[in-house]
Design an enzyme around this catalytic site. Structure first.
Site, PDB file in Angstrom:
ATOM      1  N   CYS A   1      -2.377  91.721  74.925  1.00  0.00           N
ATOM      2  CA  CYS A   1      -3.353  90.910  74.188  1.00  0.00           C
ATOM      3  C   CYS A   1      -4.164  91.781  73.239  1.00  0.00           C
ATOM      4  CB  CYS A   1      -4.275  90.186  75.161  1.00  0.00           C
ATOM      5  SG  CYS A   1      -3.427  89.050  76.279  1.00  0.00           S
ATOM      6  N   THR A   2      -4.559  92.951  73.720  1.00  0.00           N
ATOM      7  CA  THR A   2      -5.308  93.881  72.869  1.00  0.00           C
ATOM      8  C   THR A   2      -4.464  94.338  71.696  1.00  0.00           C
ATOM      9  OG1 THR A   2      -6.640  94.651  74.745  1.00  0.00           O
ATOM     10  CG2 THR A   2      -6.512  96.099  72.821  1.00  0.00           C
TER      11      THR A   2
END
Length: 214
Positions: free
Chosen positions: A99-100
């Site tokens: 996600c990052t």
């Protein structure tokens, strides 16, 4: 045939379970009971279904909290419709590797999306303050929307029943990594939902569709 009085009966209608209060129904066919339940549900606006969203579907409206420069603000999708095409990016949760990486890449290339007349927003089930801490830590600059109660996730039909049970992460309602393009008329023009949280959306196809709509 149903030979009883029903009150507060749970009656299944398609994918929904609807609680209804029936009048006395003695020796009435089951179809009549279902019809009464459906009429009651429609009258009281409690009929819900798990509509699978696809291209050509009107985008469900929503209002959620985002954290602005002066604190919590409300983001209402219908107020943004018509200003530009909108790219909604759902991710499972903040402070996780994929996600990052996804949101950092989008942030670094945001000018490319702006040039395609697209507004990009990220959505996760984290609270807005956690999202802000994540964004500050990782240099994420796109606007993050807090779907803390999972209403958007369910409305767009991208919720896990259980996130990663093999890793003892059994929580439901976590959004699948997903992408939706909504055009200026409020219609979904691209839809992609991924079962594996380790996979990324097809950003080549996403940019191609945005270029087509620009």
């Amino acid at each position: 045939m149903l030979n009883t009085v029903c009150r507060g009966v749970i009656v299944p209608i398609e994918a929904a379970l609807i609680e209804v209060e029936c009048e006395e129904v003695i020796d009435q066919p089951l179809s009549a009971v279902f019809g009464a339940a459906l009429a009651f549900a429609e009258k009281n606006s409690i009929l819900y279904s798990n509509m699978a969203l696809s291209v050509g579907t009107p985008a469900p409206d929503f209002t959620v909290t985002t954290l602005g420069a002066n604190g919590p603000e409300l983001f209402k999708l219908s107020e943004k419709i018509g200003q530009s095409n909108i790219l909604l990016l759902f991710v499972p949760m903040a402070f996780t590797g994929v996600c990052t990486a996804e949101f950092c890449e989008i942030s670094n290339g945001i000018n490319e999306y702006t040039a395609l007349n697209a507004t990009v927003v990220g959505i996760s089930g984290d609270n807005p303050f956690a999202q802000k801490a994540w964004a500050d830590k990782e240099g994420i600059t796109l606007q993050l929307l807090s779907d803390y109660d999972h209403k958007i996730t369910y409305a767009y039909d991208v919720a896990y029943e259980a996130f990663l049970p093999a890793k003892n992460l059994i929580m439901g309602g976590v959004p699948k990594r997903s992408a939706f393009i909504i055009d200026k008329a409020g219609v979904i023009q691209y839809a992609e939902a991924l079962e594996s949280p380790g996979d990324l959306p097809n950003f080549v196809a996403i940019k191609a569709k945005l270029a087509e709509l620009a």
